[in-house]
Design an enzyme around this catalytic site. Sequence first.
Site, PDB file in Angstrom:
ATOM      1  N   PHE A  85       0.850  -1.328   0.014  1.00 52.96           N
ATOM      2  CA  PHE A  85      -0.026  -0.019   0.003  1.00 52.96           C
ATOM      3  C   PHE A  85       0.922   1.176   0.174  1.00 52.96           C
ATOM      4  O   PHE A  85       1.876   1.304   0.943  1.00 52.96           O
ATOM      5  CB  PHE A  85      -0.894   0.070   1.277  1.00 52.96           C
ATOM      6  CG  PHE A  85      -1.854   1.156   1.405  1.00 52.96           C
ATOM      7  CD1 PHE A  85      -2.944   1.151   0.375  1.00 52.96           C
ATOM      8  CD2 PHE A  85      -1.514   1.982   2.237  1.00 52.96           C
ATOM      9  CE1 PHE A  85      -3.611   2.255   0.736  1.00 52.96           C
ATOM     10  CE2 PHE A  85      -2.211   2.948   2.528  1.00 52.96           C
ATOM     11  CZ  PHE A  85      -3.481   3.232   1.883  1.00 52.96           C
ATOM     12  N   ALA A  86       0.691   2.047  -1.059  1.00 49.96           N
ATOM     13  CA  ALA A  86       1.545   3.424  -1.056  1.00 49.96           C
ATOM     14  C   ALA A  86       0.880   4.429  -0.915  1.00 49.96           C
ATOM     15  O   ALA A  86       0.318   5.097  -1.849  1.00 49.96           O
ATOM     16  CB  ALA A  86       2.308   3.153  -2.422  1.00 49.96           C
TER      17      ALA A  86
ATOM     18  N   ALA B   7       4.634  13.734   2.866  1.00 55.70           N
ATOM     19  CA  ALA B   7       3.218  13.568   3.472  1.00 55.70           C
ATOM     20  C   ALA B   7       3.353  12.126   4.289  1.00 55.70           C
ATOM     21  O   ALA B   7       3.238  11.238   3.894  1.00 55.70           O
ATOM     22  CB  ALA B   7       2.322  12.971   2.370  1.00 55.70           C
TER      23      ALA B   7
ATOM     24  N   ARG C 196      -5.592  -1.230  10.912  1.00 59.61           N
ATOM     25  CA  ARG C 196      -4.847  -0.773  12.141  1.00 59.61           C
ATOM     26  C   ARG C 196      -4.915  -1.902  13.301  1.00 59.61           C
ATOM     27  O   ARG C 196      -4.066  -2.071  14.049  1.00 59.61           O
ATOM     28  CB  ARG C 196      -5.498   0.505  12.895  1.00 59.61           C
ATOM     29  CG  ARG C 196      -4.769   1.672  11.875  1.00 59.61           C
ATOM     30  CD  ARG C 196      -4.999   3.063  12.847  1.00 59.61           C
ATOM     31  NE  ARG C 196      -4.600   4.211  11.934  1.00 59.61           N
ATOM     32  CZ  ARG C 196      -5.732   4.625  11.090  1.00 59.61           C
ATOM     33  NH1 ARG C 196      -6.880   4.697  11.361  1.00 59.61           N
ATOM     34  NH2 ARG C 196      -5.291   5.637  10.338  1.00 59.61           N
TER      35      ARG C 196
ATOM     36  N   GLY D 226      18.004  -8.524  32.359  1.00 61.77           N
ATOM     37  CA  GLY D 226      19.341  -7.649  32.664  1.00 61.77           C
ATOM     38  C   GLY D 226      20.322  -7.734  31.432  1.00 61.77           C
ATOM     39  O   GLY D 226      19.944  -7.452  30.341  1.00 61.77           O
TER      40      GLY D 226
ATOM     41  N   GLU E 283       1.323   3.280   9.939  1.00 61.22           N
ATOM     42  CA  GLU E 283      -0.199   3.504  10.062  1.00 61.22           C
ATOM     43  C   GLU E 283      -0.754   4.454  10.801  1.00 61.22           C
ATOM     44  O   GLU E 283      -2.008   4.112  11.429  1.00 61.22           O
ATOM     45  CB  GLU E 283      -0.476   2.085  10.058  1.00 61.22           C
ATOM     46  CG  GLU E 283      -0.404   0.964   8.784  1.00 61.22           C
ATOM     47  CD  GLU E 283      -1.326  -0.129   8.837  1.00 61.22           C
ATOM     48  OE1 GLU E 283      -0.659  -1.247   8.302  1.00 61.22           O
ATOM     49  OE2 GLU E 283      -2.372   0.245   8.647  1.00 61.22           O
TER      50      GLU E 283
END
Lengths: 264, 386
Positions: free
Chosen positions: B122-123, B129, B242, B339, B363
């Site tokens: 997905f672009a 932006a 999401r 630790g 996202e």
Amino acid sequence: MNIIVCVKQVPGTNEVKINRETNTIVRESAEAIINPFDEHAIEEGVRLKEKTGGKVTVLSMGIPKVADLLRETIAVGVDDAVLLTDRAFAGADTLATSYALAMGIRKLGEFDLIICGKQAIDGDTAQVGPSLAEKLGIPHATYVRKIEEIRDGYMRCQRMTDDGYEVIEMPLPALITVVKEINEPRLPSIKGKLKAKKTEVKVLSAEDIGADLNLCGLKGSATQVIKTFTPVHEVKAEMIDGTAREQARTLVDKLLSMQFVKRT
Amino acid sequence: MNYFLTEEQEMIKELASRIADEKIAPIAAEYDREGKFPHEIVEFLAQSDLCGVYIEEKYGGLGGGVFEMALVVEELSRACGGIALAFAGTGLGTYPIILYGNEEQKQKYLPDIAAGKKLAAFALTEADAGSDAAGIRTTAVLDGDHYILNGTKQWITNGGEAEVYTVIACTDKEKGARGFSAFIVDRDTPGFTFGKKEDKMGIRASSTRELIFNDCRIPRENLLGREGMGFIVAMKTLDRTRPGVAAQALGIATGAFNAALKYSRERYQFGQPISSFQAVQHMLADMAIQIEAARALVYQTCRYIDSGAKNFSKESAMAKVMASDTAMKVTIDAIQIMGGYGYMREYPVEKMMRDAKITQIYEGTNQIQRNVIALELVKELSSKRK
């Protein structure tokens, strides 16, 4: 191609209980899995079917609970599952087991190839496959690591040996036992699992397969388990000292005395 | 906790879990170190029918929804949050087609994605932006039967590896966000190339790259929905995916918690396992509480979405914030419990901490999510007053 894959239920490695009286594994209590080598046998059967068409049937002899394990094999591409189960089969050694399987296979009808795992991880005998082939009167090859070619009535495969492999040609129907090198078993699929849920495992009794009860189970067993242990396979090496000439003489003397060579 | 999954959901979870434990866990450290893309894991997912859990049955999927997708992402992320992205990123790239594709587009793309033959991406994001998605500059100009794409997309998950890209571009500069449109772009389209692979802090087994469009001509029929719907396509898609990020965070948190719990039983100090110290016990208890609370919210959000709800931006944002903040906190605490060992690359939890961080960022940053939540709260209140 009609393929039958013989599988065995074995205890998962986590908890194994031994019946102290019979020195055999208590199969009812342990977490059960399909013998890992048999998973490779199933995978090979399914791959062959995908290549040549036909169908794959899994066959097992065991307690009724084994049906659940057999059903799961549908999820990886097996078409039919058949379980031989009967009180008369209890306590079977490899002889009685292969007799029952042979009778079951005769009942199932025509087949081209039987595939077994090389051995079970519990008994480790590696006898049922070859014994089954003998009972059915068909050729067999053990420790197969690759099927090079298979067609109507003929197969050529590679059989693993300690120091390499042999190429074996056989007419079909035949039986092979496979090693884990032959393939990587696939994961089940969701669609397969849904199909498996609806599949009924065909259950056959000793009577159904027309077995002679004297040849089944404990009665039909020629062996008895007295104790179990891991055999030690030792190769003893002897170092020969001295000059080259002395060493050669010692070696020749030894070979002569062991009759590996003859003086001419 | 029993979440009363259906039998099919149980199967999905169990299979994904097997792939995580048997196939992903043994390679996770190496793929993280070397930034390798997990093609063979995709094949295992395909074999198991998991690639199409959220795709309709008539396109070869299993007919599940967001919940089924989330269950897979969560299980895979337990072993590696980066490798899980090959699957999750494909979901993000596929949802625009599921939601807005016409029958022809669905027939053309969904079966291959469901079968695991193709991955998707997905672009939306560009250099200028990010949170302000309205700032995109990639353009699409109609020329006869084709749109001509120009511009550069940035930080695209599955970039270069996916075959199918849904791309948001501007078709009308005058209209701002209402001038955006969504397109399906095939990887082998002339004029479409990839920039460098990003060197990331975490999720290193995932490929993150630039998409460069240089007079890239795509057929007119690859427009998703209508011109001007691009922003809606993007927002509605993100609302649905999401919970996928939330599930990824949940998986990472669970993986870190399990490692810390196991370690606390094995590590002896002062003659006893450190799990017997109250300081450690309380940390473990808090981690478990947070994870379970996040899981309950994520699962319920998924079910709400899959029930056919119309507006779930708020719930979706809440699930993402809650789970990702939990993952960050839990992974840090897991390191603390372990630790010095926890800090070492030999142990898996430092990677989980690096992987967790992105879930608070991508996202939609958690700050943007809180904006969304607050906006919805105010809207709800004002609609009640009317």
